[in-house]
Every structure is written in structure tokens, then in C-alpha cells.
Scaffold this motif. Structure first.
Motif, short mmCIF file in Angstrom:
data_model
loop_
_atom_site.label_atom_id
_atom_site.label_comp_id
_atom_site.label_asym_id
_atom_site.label_seq_id
_atom_site.Cartn_x
_atom_site.Cartn_y
_atom_site.Cartn_z
N TYR A 137 -10.49 -0.20 -4.92
CA TYR A 137 -10.25 -1.43 -4.18
C TYR A 137 -11.28 -2.47 -4.59
O TYR A 137 -12.45 -2.14 -4.78
N LEU B 160 0.65 4.71 -2.10
CA LEU B 160 0.07 5.80 -1.31
C LEU B 160 1.04 6.95 -1.10
O LEU B 160 0.67 8.12 -1.26
N THR C 30 0.83 -1.20 0.00
CA THR C 30 0.00 0.00 0.00
C THR C 30 0.86 1.26 0.00
O THR C 30 0.59 2.21 -0.73
N GLU C 31 1.91 1.27 0.81
CA GLU C 31 2.77 2.44 0.88
C GLU C 31 3.47 2.71 -0.45
O GLU C 31 3.82 3.84 -0.76
N ASP D 259 -10.33 -0.85 5.50
CA ASP D 259 -9.04 -1.01 6.15
C ASP D 259 -8.08 0.10 5.70
O ASP D 259 -7.41 0.72 6.52
N GLN D 260 -8.04 0.35 4.40
CA GLN D 260 -7.13 1.36 3.88
C GLN D 260 -7.55 2.77 4.29
O GLN D 260 -6.70 3.63 4.50
N ARG E 126 -6.07 3.38 7.57
CA ARG E 126 -4.63 3.63 7.46
C ARG E 126 -4.37 5.05 6.95
O ARG E 126 -3.46 5.74 7.42
#
Length: 74
Positions: A55, A30, A26-27, A63-64, A67
């Protein structure tokens, strides 16, 4: 893999990241998106859509979202 992804994306290259669960994929997308948004803001570009994140499942999106909220708080 994150550093390689950041560098590839910064060069404008199409980038695919394929690693195991919880490895920080993800990072890889992102942080470059957030970096671009901050750069545009600092350049005085008018607000607008910079990226669209899709997604495949609502649970993953939730969930994201959590975050993102933690990352951007403050």
C-alpha cells in the motif's frame, strides 16, 4: 467490475481495476488471494507466502488491515 476482475484473475490474466472510491476495488484482488490461500490449504500445501500486498500509505494499510480482520474473523 468485481466479477470481471475475479474471472480475469482466475484465468491468470494481468488485471487492472480503475473505479471510484468506495466501489469495491479492494475486493477485486483480496477475494482471489484469499481463495487461492484456501485452495492451497485444502490441497495440503505447506504454509508459506502466497501474496505480498503493498500500500502506498500507512493510513490505507491500516484501513485495509481492519477490513481483512473483519473479513477473516471466524
Amino acid at each position: 467490475h468485481q466479477q470481471s476482475a475475479f474471472e480475469s484473475i482466475a484465468k491468470g490474466q494481468t488485471t487492472i481495476v480503475s473505479t471510484g472510491t468506495g466501489s469495491g476495488k479492494t475486493e477485486c484482488f483480496l477475494f482471489p488471494i484469499i481463495s487461492r490461500c484456501l485452495k492451497l490449504r485444502d490441497e495440503g500445501v505447506p504454509p508459506g507466502i502466497v501474496a505480498v500486498i503493498l500500500y502506498p500509505m500507512n493510513a490505507l494499510a491500516e484501513d485495509q488491515l481492519g477490513r481483512l480482520r473483519e473479513l477473516l474473523a471466524g
